[in-house]
Design a protein around this motif. Sequence first.
Motif, short mmCIF file in Angstrom:
data_model
loop_
_atom_site.label_atom_id
_atom_site.label_comp_id
_atom_site.label_asym_id
_atom_site.label_seq_id
_atom_site.Cartn_x
_atom_site.Cartn_y
_atom_site.Cartn_z
N GLY A 162 -14.34 -47.35 5.84
CA GLY A 162 -15.39 -47.36 6.85
C GLY A 162 -16.48 -46.36 6.54
N LEU A 163 -16.09 -45.16 6.10
CA LEU A 163 -17.10 -44.15 5.77
C LEU A 163 -17.98 -44.60 4.61
CD1 LEU A 163 -18.45 -41.41 6.04
CD2 LEU A 163 -16.65 -40.44 4.60
N LEU A 164 -17.36 -45.13 3.56
CA LEU A 164 -18.17 -45.59 2.42
C LEU A 164 -19.09 -46.72 2.85
CD1 LEU A 164 -18.96 -45.55 -0.53
CD2 LEU A 164 -16.97 -47.00 -1.04
N GLY A 165 -18.58 -47.65 3.65
CA GLY A 165 -19.43 -48.74 4.14
C GLY A 165 -20.58 -48.22 4.99
N ARG A 213 -6.75 -52.77 10.96
CA ARG A 213 -6.40 -52.50 12.36
C ARG A 213 -5.92 -51.06 12.58
NH1 ARG A 213 -6.88 -56.91 15.25
NH2 ARG A 213 -6.81 -58.96 14.24
N ARG A 214 -6.37 -50.14 11.74
CA ARG A 214 -6.09 -48.72 11.97
C ARG A 214 -7.41 -47.95 11.97
NH1 ARG A 214 -2.40 -50.12 8.08
NH2 ARG A 214 -3.55 -49.00 6.45
N PHE A 215 -8.44 -48.64 12.43
CA PHE A 215 -9.78 -48.08 12.30
C PHE A 215 -10.05 -47.03 13.37
CE2 PHE A 215 -10.00 -52.16 14.52
CZ PHE A 215 -10.57 -51.79 15.72
N GLY A 216 -11.00 -46.15 13.05
CA GLY A 216 -11.39 -45.06 13.93
C GLY A 216 -12.90 -44.93 13.97
N PRO A 217 -13.41 -43.71 14.19
CA PRO A 217 -14.85 -43.50 14.38
C PRO A 217 -15.73 -43.96 13.23
CG PRO A 217 -13.62 -41.58 15.11
CD PRO A 217 -12.63 -42.48 14.45
N TYR A 218 -15.30 -43.75 11.99
CA TYR A 218 -16.16 -44.15 10.87
C TYR A 218 -16.28 -45.67 10.79
CZ TYR A 218 -15.86 -39.29 9.46
OH TYR A 218 -15.93 -37.92 9.45
N CYS A 219 -15.17 -46.37 11.02
CA CYS A 219 -15.22 -47.83 11.00
C CYS A 219 -16.12 -48.36 12.11
CB CYS A 219 -13.81 -48.40 11.17
SG CYS A 219 -12.76 -48.18 9.74
N LEU A 220 -16.04 -47.75 13.29
CA LEU A 220 -16.86 -48.21 14.41
C LEU A 220 -18.35 -47.95 14.15
CD1 LEU A 220 -14.56 -47.04 17.34
CD2 LEU A 220 -15.10 -49.41 16.73
N GLN A 221 -18.67 -46.78 13.60
CA GLN A 221 -20.07 -46.50 13.26
C GLN A 221 -20.56 -47.46 12.17
OE1 GLN A 221 -21.14 -42.06 13.13
NE2 GLN A 221 -18.90 -42.01 13.16
N ALA A 222 -19.67 -47.77 11.21
CA ALA A 222 -20.05 -48.71 10.16
C ALA A 222 -20.28 -50.11 10.74
CB ALA A 222 -18.97 -48.75 9.08
N ALA A 223 -19.46 -50.48 11.72
CA ALA A 223 -19.65 -51.79 12.36
C ALA A 223 -21.00 -51.86 13.08
CB ALA A 223 -18.51 -52.05 13.34
N ILE A 224 -21.40 -50.76 13.73
CA ILE A 224 -22.71 -50.71 14.38
C ILE A 224 -23.81 -50.87 13.34
CG2 ILE A 224 -24.32 -49.20 15.61
CD1 ILE A 224 -21.78 -48.00 17.01
N ALA A 225 -23.69 -50.14 12.21
CA ALA A 225 -24.69 -50.24 11.14
C ALA A 225 -24.74 -51.65 10.58
CB ALA A 225 -24.37 -49.23 10.04
N ALA A 226 -23.59 -52.33 10.51
CA ALA A 226 -23.56 -53.70 9.99
C ALA A 226 -24.29 -54.66 10.92
CB ALA A 226 -22.10 -54.14 9.79
N VAL A 227 -24.17 -54.47 12.23
CA VAL A 227 -24.89 -55.32 13.17
C VAL A 227 -26.39 -55.17 12.96
CG1 VAL A 227 -25.36 -55.81 15.60
CG2 VAL A 227 -23.03 -55.28 14.87
N HIS A 228 -26.85 -53.93 12.78
CA HIS A 228 -28.27 -53.71 12.49
C HIS A 228 -28.67 -54.40 11.18
CE1 HIS A 228 -29.49 -50.97 15.66
NE2 HIS A 228 -28.43 -50.20 15.46
N ALA A 229 -27.82 -54.24 10.16
CA ALA A 229 -28.16 -54.75 8.82
C ALA A 229 -28.24 -56.27 8.80
CB ALA A 229 -27.14 -54.26 7.81
#
Length: 411
Positions: free
Chosen positions: A233-236, A285-301
């Motif tokens: 998630g962080l790398l993404g 399915r063990r995601f945390g804050p970095y995965c969620l922030q990456a998911a937000i960035a993906a919606v923008h992208a």
Amino acid sequence: MSAESVKARVEQVYREDSRRILATLIRLLGDFDLAEEALHEAFFVAVARWQTDGVPANPRTWLVSTGRFKAIDVLRRRARFNASRPLLIAQLEELEQADWSDEDVEDDRLRLIFTCCHPALAADAQVPLTLREVCDLTTEEIARAFLSAPATIAQRIVRAKAKIRDAKIPYQVPSLAELPERLDSVLRVIYLVFNEGYSASIGAELTREDLTREAIRLGRLLVELLPEAEVLGLLGLMLLHESRRPARTSANGELILLDEQDRALWDATMIAEGCALVERALTLRRFGPYCLQAAIAAVHAEAPTAAQTDWPQIVGLYDLLLRALPSPVIELNRAVALAMRDGPLAGLTVVEAILARGELLDYHLAHSARAQFCRQLGRVDEARSAYQRALELTRQAPERRFIERRLEELQ
């Protein structure tokens, strides 16, 4: 080569490789201060020697070797006054004959980060030490980023170095068994390094590409070591943010907000890789804050235009993020998304509640957001006051010019 061209080449090598060289010298010498002294001695010698001998085929290896010999000379001089030094000198002289490769140098920065983030060190010292030694930020820059006094930051760094030396903290990447429990602090530091590069806390430039590039490289190394959901998630997240770099400033270096950026300039390759990492992380399915922030960035992208952004989904993701990591900064970011979904009054209500609690009072982006909402609502005097407060708190030149333009528009 002329003196000017040699000096330019030395400066280039320093910008690009000095922290890798320092990391290797710290590993070889076992002493932060001695390694820093050796680093500067090596570059000083390079200015003179490369004019006569030419630039070596591998400047980094040459500088590590020169720095090591300079350190041995320093220890020999000290040994005349300290009977305990000869054993250390003998150990270092053995290193003179040892073979080491560029691969060792590349891995040394990751080793250095794990050392700086060792659990034996005070938590409030780990990040400043990493930013100072790995990223070459000055004590003053770190202090501004943390809203602290430079003397306080300097004291934390000195104590952390002494702890590493006295406790003989190993200079290595932890074993696979130890890695999970050591990972959180390292992920936090790498993301802070990226953030300092993505939006520099001070200076004439909005970004520092050397820091974002290095943070992404370290993120890739961590994915190879431990492909856990938060590492992916962080790398993404970093790749998705970095994909926007070409569109974040104008040709003359002026700041361009997300909704005004030319999305054709976004790096499609980085976006594809970042989104794939997010999808891979979420399937674990063990995601945390970095995965969620990456998911937000993906919606923008993935939105073709700012107007077509799925703001309800972004607000929902921020709701999850706030539950996983309660933070006034995350709450502020959610307020911006809320304003896009429900209008500026909804965003303003949240921001004013944060400030009323006494949080983010010295955070310029909180005042900028309040100013923007007031501006949209036609509350000009409040907008002007909030922009002026943001300007007082901003040390980054492009951001200052942006706020100044907003103030001029209000007049």
